[in-house]
Design an enzyme around this catalytic site. Structure first.
Site, PDB file in Angstrom:
ATOM      1  CB  ALA A 277      -4.182  10.661  -0.752  1.00 15.39           C
ATOM      2  CB  CYS A 278      -5.085   5.469   1.276  1.00 15.68           C
ATOM      3  SG  CYS A 278      -6.436   6.594   1.675  1.00 15.68           S
TER       4      CYS A 278
END
Length: 493
Positions: free
Chosen positions: A26-27
């Site tokens: 999720a980055c």
């Protein structure tokens, strides 16, 4: 606790319980070469999109001398001997109460090397069978804390981490960025023991979602490429090496099919900096490195980390795009941008701009790599709302602003944007003073850098608390469907 604080805590709990959780993949990472930036600095950065209620700290780890045989140990069983002389470094760790390791996120060491680790990436099932991930291998939670104390250059960072992956294995697929004042490196950990890295072209940038993006690499070009010795031969011997446009392609070989959320962020980043190139969302394989339409300024990288594709057909603020994955998501625990400037002495290191909470309604604050201490609000433990914590101060303000991005949020965004621009403008004079001090009195330079970072944090935290109080009053007066005659505008000077 006052009635106001009880009400605030209840509002925070309700909002955060409704917030969409973002999983480990999720980055969003970013790197910009020195000839592609407006001021000639090298930039690396990342958004840590782990959750809408996820307290982070910001601390300095002092230089340490270890006895021979002393081990670094991670929760998954990974162990490695500590270096005899471990360099000082900064980091943005999880609070201990998250109970999943250090997760240092990013930092700079006393040798003038910066890194951000990591952008997680998924490995396809065929590769997992061929070279499985190692349960007790190095993982994201440990990478900066293991590598930063050992390295003197960005290149050495790649070499050290690569050797660890080959010897101990990796527990995850990961993407890591290293930088010093001379060069930046992009590295992918592609399987249990395979990895590859390339020197970032000075005139290009990359925006990296949670997906491998390396294509063809020339292993003979040892000046610009490093890799494990079997990174190509291993899949080739088993018939798994995939091609694109007539050449083998590492991302297609090792990675999973790019998801819509990853496509949106790859497309979004390239659209943001290179709109003239009209990159298509359904591009079969995105190029990793791109040329920007114009020189990239640090405040534009800040805006990238807030980007929700405004003004495009994928604008996630529009009702029809609800649920689409933005770069500027509410689930950012912190965002960081590190500038490595050629004029900085090693002892100054680099300049990190960090926003606690989600960048959209928070503010990027500068601190030098050469500091010895951080503001006390960056050290507050615990996983629950705490008004003394820097994270919760900025996250609390964001929570209110996100309830209505037009009537509540725009005034907050505009205020912080002008605040950031003022900081960027003032930084030139601060840089000059730090550099001059470092040439004559390193102790004075260190003191000044440390005090400067704490003072900036103190001012911004105080203002955030005041804006929060004003916005809270505004929401109370205008919530529940009441008519809003004019949007909220902070009156803090």
């Amino acid at each position: 606790m006052s009635k106001k604080n009880n009400l605030l805590k209840g509002l925070m709990t309700l909002f955060l319980s409704m917030a969409v959780s973002i999983n480990v993949f999720a980055c969003t990472g970013v790197v910009v070469g020195k000839d592609a930036t407006e001021d000639g600095s090298i930039i690396i950065g990342r958004t840590e999109d782990i959750g809408a209620a996820y307290n982070k700290n910001f601390v300095v780890v002092p230089a340490t001398t270890y006895k021979q045989g002393k081990l670094f140990e991670d929760l998954n069983g990974f162990k490695i001997e500590q270096p005899q002389h471990a360099y000082k470094y900064t980091m943005i760790p999880d609070v201990a109460e998250h109970e999943d390791g250090i997760y240092a996120a990013a930092g700079m060491n006393e040798q003038g090397v910066a890194m951000t680790a990591t952008v997680s990436a998924a490995i396809n099932d065929e590769i997992k069978v061929l070279d499985p991930l190692v349960e007790t291998g190095i993982r994201e939670a440990a990478i900066p804390s293991v590598v930063l104390p050992r390295i003197k250059t960005a290149r050495e960072g790649v070499q050290v981490l690569g050797e660890i992956v080959e010897k101990h294995g990796s527990a995850e697929g990961n993407i890591i960025l290293f930088a010093d004042k001379n060069e930046a490196w992009y590295m992918e950990i592609l399987s249990g023991h395979q990895w590859a890295a390339v020197k970032v072209p000075d005139d290009m940038y990359a925006v990296i979602p949670n997906a491998f993006m390396l294509g063809y690499i020339d292993l003979e070009d040892t000046k610009n490429v490093m890799a494990s010795k079997d990174v190509i031969n291993m899949p080739k011997e088993k018939g798994l090496l995939k091609n694109h446009e007539g050449k083998f392609h590492l991302a297609l070989t090792y990675g999973t099919e790019m998801s819509e959320g990853n496509r949106l962020r790859a497309w979004g980043g390239q659209h943001f900096f290179s709109p003239s190139q009209n990159v298509a969302l359904d591009t079969p394989a995105f190029d990793l490195f791109m040329k920007a339409d114009d020189k990239i300024a640090v405040d534009e990288v800040m805006d990238l980390q807030r980007y929700r594709y405004e003004g495009t057909e994928n604008d996630v603020n529009l009702p029809e795009n609800k649920g689409k994955r933005a770069i500027g998501t509410e689930a950012q625990a912190e965002c960081h941008i590190i500038q490595m400037k050629k004029e900085y002495p090693k002892e100054v290191g680099g300049l990190m701009w960090m926003a606690m909470g989600n960048a959209e309604h928070s503010v990027f604050l500068p601190t030098f790599g050469g500091i010895t201490e951080t503001h006390e609000a960056y050290k507050v433990p615990g996983v629950n709302y705490n008004q003394d914590a820097a994270y919760w101060t900025f996250r609390g303000l964001s929570t209110l602003a996100e309830l209505d991005r037009v009537n509540y949020g725009k005034g907050v965004r505009d205020y912080w944007k002008q605040y950031e621009l003022n900081l960027v403008k003032a930084q030139k004079a601060i840089d000059e003073k730090v550099i001059a001090l470092a040439k004559t009195d390193q102790k004075a330079a260190t003191t000044y850098m440390t005090e400067q970072g704490i003072q900036v944090a103190e001012d911004a935290i105080t203002k955030a608390q005041a804006i929060h109080s004003q916005l809270y009053t505004f929401v109370a007066k205008h919530g529940g469907g009441r008519t809003i005659k004019a949007p909220f505008v902070p009156t803090i000077k």
